[in-house]
Write an enzyme that holds these catalytic residues in place. Structure first.
Site, short mmCIF file in Angstrom:
data_model
loop_
_atom_site.label_atom_id
_atom_site.label_comp_id
_atom_site.label_asym_id
_atom_site.label_seq_id
_atom_site.Cartn_x
_atom_site.Cartn_y
_atom_site.Cartn_z
N ASP A 1 -5.00 6.12 -4.19
CA ASP A 1 -4.72 7.53 -4.48
C ASP A 1 -4.73 7.84 -5.97
O ASP A 1 -4.73 6.94 -6.81
CB ASP A 1 -3.36 7.92 -3.90
CG ASP A 1 -3.48 8.47 -2.50
OD1 ASP A 1 -4.61 8.50 -1.99
OD2 ASP A 1 -2.46 8.86 -1.91
N LYS B 1 -17.03 17.05 -0.04
CA LYS B 1 -15.59 17.00 -0.35
C LYS B 1 -15.25 15.57 -0.73
O LYS B 1 -15.87 14.61 -0.26
CB LYS B 1 -14.76 17.46 0.84
CG LYS B 1 -14.73 16.48 2.00
CD LYS B 1 -13.84 16.95 3.13
CE LYS B 1 -13.83 15.91 4.26
NZ LYS B 1 -13.15 16.36 5.45
N ASP C 1 -6.60 -2.73 3.37
CA ASP C 1 -5.53 -3.62 2.93
C ASP C 1 -5.72 -5.05 3.42
O ASP C 1 -4.95 -5.94 3.05
CB ASP C 1 -4.16 -3.10 3.43
CG ASP C 1 -3.88 -1.69 2.96
OD1 ASP C 1 -4.10 -1.43 1.76
OD2 ASP C 1 -3.44 -0.87 3.77
N LYS D 1 -7.49 -4.89 -5.04
CA LYS D 1 -6.15 -5.22 -4.53
C LYS D 1 -6.00 -6.73 -4.36
O LYS D 1 -4.99 -7.32 -4.75
CB LYS D 1 -5.91 -4.52 -3.19
CG LYS D 1 -5.79 -3.00 -3.27
CD LYS D 1 -5.45 -2.42 -1.90
CE LYS D 1 -5.29 -0.91 -1.96
NZ LYS D 1 -4.87 -0.33 -0.66
N ASP E 1 -1.37 -1.04 6.00
CA ASP E 1 -1.59 -0.58 7.37
C ASP E 1 -3.06 -0.32 7.70
O ASP E 1 -3.39 -0.05 8.84
CB ASP E 1 -0.81 0.72 7.62
CG ASP E 1 -1.42 1.90 6.88
OD1 ASP E 1 -1.53 2.98 7.47
OD2 ASP E 1 -1.80 1.74 5.70
N ASP F 1 0.86 -1.17 0.00
CA ASP F 1 0.00 0.00 0.00
C ASP F 1 0.90 1.24 0.00
O ASP F 1 2.11 1.14 0.26
CB ASP F 1 -0.89 -0.05 1.26
CG ASP F 1 -1.77 1.17 1.38
OD1 ASP F 1 -2.32 1.60 0.35
OD2 ASP F 1 -1.92 1.70 2.50
N LYS F 2 0.36 2.40 -0.29
CA LYS F 2 1.16 3.62 -0.30
C LYS F 2 0.97 4.43 0.99
O LYS F 2 1.89 4.57 1.78
CB LYS F 2 0.82 4.49 -1.52
CG LYS F 2 1.69 5.75 -1.62
CD LYS F 2 1.27 6.64 -2.75
CE LYS F 2 0.05 7.46 -2.41
NZ LYS F 2 0.34 8.51 -1.39
N THR G 1 -2.66 1.23 -4.56
CA THR G 1 -3.14 2.35 -3.75
C THR G 1 -4.46 2.87 -4.29
O THR G 1 -4.79 2.67 -5.46
CB THR G 1 -2.10 3.49 -3.71
OG1 THR G 1 -2.60 4.56 -2.94
CG2 THR G 1 -1.77 3.99 -5.11
#
Length: 1137
Positions: A685, A572, A829, A804, A825, A417-418, A683
């Site tokens: 992101d 958001k 994940d 993933k 983490d 993971d990032k 990730t």
């Protein structure tokens, strides 16, 4: 009519009675305080399970049968049980003790270990079940044991106490009906979570008040999802219509959670005992098997074939030999032909079984116990490693399963993971943009805080009202709580006497950023959120609805009502989620900032708003209220409503938050790649942010050619699948068809002139894994996989948790079944951690779900380097040597027994005494190999960590392939032949004493056994490179014990033995000089090939080290200038490459 009423009553009673069954569907109804809705109704006590927690596996009554059944399900144990029964039933040459004692030793040791572990579970269960709780009955508090709680009981819980069962939150000592809870024992998250009491019961703060409550709760049946709950409560008041309120996760207090910063709360039990969410989450994970275990099974089959072959050969030769009349029976015991033919097949079968029993020690039953002990004890070295201890969190590495220690030395693919794994997950507000204007730094004047930086033409200043609207959005669109004056755990930011609390570090960074620019979030007051503006005025907004962030929507929204009566929606989320829902003409100016921030490695969020008319809000509120009352598919219904309302919004701006790279993350990735591992980053992101991080962490080098399979690369064409097909074929031709062919293996070393990296996003992956029905190509997956396997690094961005796991599964199931490792983490994940062969959890800031579900947990990403390159390498080498050594020493042990049959008329006469047969694997040779497998360091840890290339030498299960297995097998066969025939030639003159006394067959066997024990033990001493006092103790101690035992066993007449065949045999044997010379000579001959090999290896190693040191000296000066810039790279440096 009477019949129908009775039928209805019986159906109702039956449904209540069956409510505790596990496989039920639908909902349950709970009567609060066990009070019926009206006095006229008869109350029937409901039958739910009690509140006892049972985590133990056995009871006093079923331990023996259940444990034995589980142990004998193992093939090796069952095999030795059959051998033991054959020895008992059939007249075999060896005593049943020889196979029974080792088997019972294994069974008893395992049973004691499992029994002790279960006793600890019983003790923990008793401690929980007998703990005291207070239940409100008849307006009084009654003290009871926790196990006595029933569904419907009203329970009082005080500060810092743990909730004894799953409770619906009714009332709190806080005026606003809130309480703070930590769920560290459930999901590892130490941050405070805020829970809310039911609106109509918040005022019931005394025993009398709460006892007067008449209500029923309808909720879903127990299910394990900690973050999901659907229900409703019906509150009944005299002479009034009942009031129905929806219940969600915010109203449910879970067993195992702890009450914090709240004096007392009242709650009603809805799930108890084994139906609580905590108990339902204690289901075991799927068993992972290591490659070593598979190799053991393969070798075991080979040795079983050898065993059957030996028994078949001896049985056949016995009857061939007995065909000679003079060999069958002596002249005085002649049998008739009829007697010879009677039961001949049965006698042949029993003879075959007897030979199987005689040679069965070739199968090493004690190896399984030794392997289990090696894995269990060896795992402590990881937990004890001081270099893997983190001072910040005061924790070290954690081993959740010891079954996969050696698998750490065989990893080929690392999926990481990032956020929080490669990066710190410590967020810092960097900048924002409003209507395309960039804002950076603190407030410099009351009426504005614009900061111009760079040549972009639209830098300047947004309108004052837009600035304030943006900052209000940051202060209102979040789930941050504020706690005055108290220091609490979790993700916190101290602001004088106040503390921000949130489960997401991003939200705290944004609220803190808004405060820096003059808008301060002051917390909640009942249903209102308070904000202090730049003029120090307090603004109040009524919070009407919140739809929290989730990985699917990738956004969160709130609806608030201003003091002037306006209804505002603030939203958001990720740009990919926000841009399609705002006015398209507003996107461009903000998009430029978002992409630039992402290239700099910052995490970006877009902020939008929408003003709702009273009619729109009223309509939506009715729909939401209806959806909240639904017991089925509540989340989906609410999401659909918000999906409809979150359209035609207006984009205000975007934020940039920095998440720094973890210490030594880049060096760790570089070391893993040098060790031959392929590193993939998975990730959620943005591509630009993840790409920048990959450059900074050296996953992508400056010379890496990047291939993109993203939505951006495919463009806006209607037929995306056709464009995807073209790209796949293009990349396949470049990497697979035109790739330079090499004779050697390229899987673990990067010798190609050009390095390739692949970038793919979640939407493209969905097209590849799930192509449409009318797709022109159905082999996307295989082409994509071939491309991936040719790339040195792969970046998968915008990934959902399930995707993933799909990526990991796809690589795991490729040809050759490469060993995969996943490290992460967060809760997102967990799926890939469970899917990989080895799962590593980071003890990070996103909770401990990953660490709890992993096989190993480490504090930081940098610790992965030592875990794999040092611990993994050594564990693999040790256990591989242990396995090969066990098969080798047992072949040495049994081959002389097999050869002896050719000299005793295949009479099944044992060569060794029964005591030696029994003690060989248990006592004489077990401890040295156990110590070796725990302590051996053929290469010191510093060298292994600093030179990652050494990892490649043990890759692909190198030490447990057929070639080394055959070497050990031939070595065992050679030494077995030397033992037997060396002593056989010595016995050509059977008078080995001065007085002419003749040695017998037991002396012959004892000499062979003595040479055997000394040779296999000294062989291990030759293999040992890292000597400790423990090695010396067990090696020389085992040899001394053998000598002592032989004198002791033969020096006493044992009353329980029928034959005293070993009486003084060993003592007489060692009085012969010829015997001593033969023992020393044969040991030397057996070990001579090994001695030559050790001398040759040492000479080669010294020569290699000399060359290596000379090369390092010559390269040190030339390599330094190019190396330093690599270490000093930053996000911005890499983004401009």
């Amino acid at each position: 009519m009477e019949f129908s009423i009775n039928q209805e009553i019986w159906l109702r009673l039956w449904s209540i009675w069956c409510a505790g069954e596990e496989k039920r569907v639908g909902t349950r109804t709970v009567f609060v305080g066990h009070r019926p809705v009206s006095e006229t109704d008869a109350y029937v006590e409901q039958k739910f399970c009690d509140n006892r927690i049972v985590s133990s596996k056995y009871t006093v009554w079923n331990f023996l049968p259940k444990n034995l059944f589980e142990q004998f399900r193992r093939i090796a144990n069952f095999y030795f049980l059959i051998i033991f029964l054959v020895q008992v039933i059939v007249d075999t040459p060896t005593s049943p003790v020889t196979s029974g004692l080792p088997l019972f030793f294994v069974i008893i040791v395992t049973a004691i270990k499992q029994g002790y572990e279960d006793w600890l579970r019983h003790r923990a269960d008793k401690e929980v079940n007998k703990s005291s709780v207070f239940i409100v009955e008849n307006a009084k508090q009654v003290k009871k044991h926790s196990e006595k709680i029933k569904v419907g009981d009203i329970v009082e819980v005080k500060a810092d106490e743990t909730f004894p069962c799953d409770l619906i939150f009714l009332a709190s000592s806080n005026d606003d009906g809130t309480c703070y809870v930590t769920t560290a024992s459930l999901d590892g998250e130490s941050n405070f979570k805020t829970h809310y009491a039911v609106r109509d019961t918040t005022g019931l703060r005394t025993d009398n008040d709460i006892d007067s409550l008449t209500a029923t709760i309808e909720c879903e049946q127990p299910q394990p999802d900690l973050y999901k709950f659907v229900g409703r409560i019906n509150v009944y008041r005299s002479n009034q219509e009942p009031v129905a309120r929806s219940l969600g996760p915010e109203n449910l207090l879970l067993k195992g959670s702890t009450l914090k910063n709240t004096k007392t709360i009242y709650g009603v039990a809805v799930y108890t005992g084994m139906e609580t969410k905590m108990a339902l989450n204690y289901q075991g994970k799927s068993q992972k098997r290591s490659a070593v275990e598979k190799s053991i099974n393969a070798f075991l089959i080979v040795y079983l074939c050898i065993l059957v072959s030996k028994a078949t050969v001896c049985t056949t030769l016995k009857y061939i030999w007995q065909n000679n009349p003079f060999n069958d029976e002596p002249w005085y015991n002649q049998k008739t032909k009829k007697e010879k033919e009677t039961f001949k097949i049965l006698r042949m079968f029993t003879d075959f079984l007897s030979f199987m029993v005689l040679f069965n020690f070739i199968i090493p039953v004690s190896m399984y116990v030794t392997v289990e002990m090696q894995k269990f004890l060896g795992s402590f070295f990881i937990a004890w490693d001081k270099e893997m201890y983190d001072e910040e969190i005061k924790e070290g590495a954690l081993v959740n399963t010891s079954d996969l220690n050696e698998e750490l030395g065989q990893v080929e693919y690392v999926f990481t993971d990032k956020t929080g794994t490669l990066t710190e997950n410590s967020m810092k507000f960097i900048e924002c943009c409003i209507d395309g204007h960039k804002y950076k730094g603190g407030i410099s004047e009351v009426d504005g805080f614009s900061h111009t930086d760079g040549p972009l033409k639209y830098y300047g200043k947004a309108e004052k009202c837009r600035e304030e609207l943006f900052l209000r959005a940051l202060c209102l669109c979040h789930t941050v709580q504020i706690k005055e004056g108290d220091n609490v755990d979790g993700l916190i930011v101290n602001q004088e006497r106040s503390t921000y609390i949130s489960s997401s570090p991003d939200e705290i960074a944004l609220v803190k950023g808004a405060k820096k620019y003059g808008f301060t979030f002051l917390g909640h007051e009942a249903d209102f959120m308070k904000v202090q503006n730049q003029k120090n005025e307090i603004e109040k907004y009524q919070l009407l609805h919140v739809l929290n962030f989730d990985p699917v929507r990738r956004r969160m929204s709130v609806i608030v009502k201003t003091s002037t009566g306006k209804f505002l929606l603030f939203c958001k989320g990720a740009d990919s989620s926000i841009f399609p829902r705002v006015q398209q003409d507003e996107i461009h100016q903000t998009k430029v900032h978002v992409e630039r921030n992402a290239m700099d490695g910052y995490r970006t969020l877009c902020v939008a708003f929408k003003e709702l008319t009273q009619e729109d809000y009223k309509k939506m509120n009715e729909q939401l209220s209806e959806a909240k009352m639904a017991l089925q598919d509540r989340e989906e219904k609410m999401a659909r409503i918000f999906d409809d309302i979150e359209t035609d919004m207006h984009l205000i701006g975007a934020t940039a938050v920095e998440d720094r790279l973890q210490e030594h993350a880049a060096e760790t990735i570089e070391a893993l790649q040098t060790a031959g591992m392929k590193v993939w980053v998975l990730t959620g992101d943005k591509m630009e942010t993840a790409k920048s991080t990959c450059y900074a962490s050296r996953l992508f080098q400056t010379n890496t050619e990047l291939l993109e399979l993203t939505t951006k690369a495919m463009g806006n064409s209607d037929r995306k699948e056709d464009r995807l097909h073209e790209l796949l074929l293009e990349y396949h031709k470049k990497l697979v068809q035109d790739f330079p062919k090499n004779s050697g293996k390229l899987k673990r070393s990067w010798t190609a002139s050009q390095e390739y990296g692949l970038i793919i996003d979640g939407s493209t992956l969905s097209l590849i894994l799930n192509p449409s029905q009318d797709s022109s190509s159905s082999n996307y997956k295989s082409i994509f996989l071939q491309i991936c396997l040719k790339c040195t690094a792969v970046l998968c961005c915008r990934m959902a948790p399930l995707q993933k796991a799909q990526i990991v599964r796809m690589v795991k199931n490729t040809k050759g079944n490469p060993i995969t490792l996943s490290i992460g983490d967060g809760a997102n994940d967990v799926s890939m951690i469970l899917e990989a062969h080895v799962g590593i959890g980071i003890k990070g800031k996103e909770g401990r779900q990953a660490a709890r579900n992993s096989d190993y947990a480490v504090p930081r990403f940098k610790h992965l380097r030592k875990l794999l390159l040092a611990h993994g390498h050594l564990y693999y080498v040790r256990i591989a040597h242990l396995v090969q050594y066990f098969f080798y020493k047992n072949l040495c042990f049994i081959l002389p027994q097999f050869l002896y049959q050719f000299f005793c008329g295949f009479s099944q006469q044992p060569l060794y005494d029964a005591a030696y047969l029994t003690m060989y694997n248990i006592c004489f040779t077990s401890l040295p190999i156990l110590a070796y497998s725990l302590l051996e360091q053929h290469i010191n840890i510093e060298t292994l960590t600093s030179d990652p290339r050494l990892y490649m030498k043990i890759s692909d299960n190198a030490m447990l392939q057929w070639k080394p297995f055959l070497y050990w097998t031939f070595l065992g066969a050679f030494e077995g032949l030397v033992f037997f025939f060396g002593v056989y030639f010595l016995f050509q003159n059977s008078s080995l004493e001065d007085n002419g006394k003749v040695f017998g067959n037991w002396t012959f066997g004892t000499i062979v056994f003595t040479i055997l024990v000394f040779t296999v033990t000294l062989k291990l001493a030759l293999d040992t490179r890292f000597w400790t006092w423990m090695n010396h103790l067990v090696i020389w101690g085992s040899l001394a014990f053998y000598v002592f035992f032989s004198f002791f066993w033969g020096g006493i007449i044992w009353p329980f033995l029928k034959q005293q065949r070993m009486y003084f045999v060993f003592a007489h044997m060692v009085t012969s000089v010829s015997t001593w010379l033969a023992i020393v000579l044969l040991i030397f001959i057996s070990l001579f090939p090994e001695i030559l090999l050790v001398v040759f290896k040492n000479a080669k190693r010294k020569n290699h080290q000399k060359k290596l040191s000379n090369r390092k000296e010559s390269d040190s000066l030339s390599s330094r200038p190019s190396f330093r810039p690599l270490l000093l790279r930053t996000f911005s440096d890499e983004s401009n490459v």
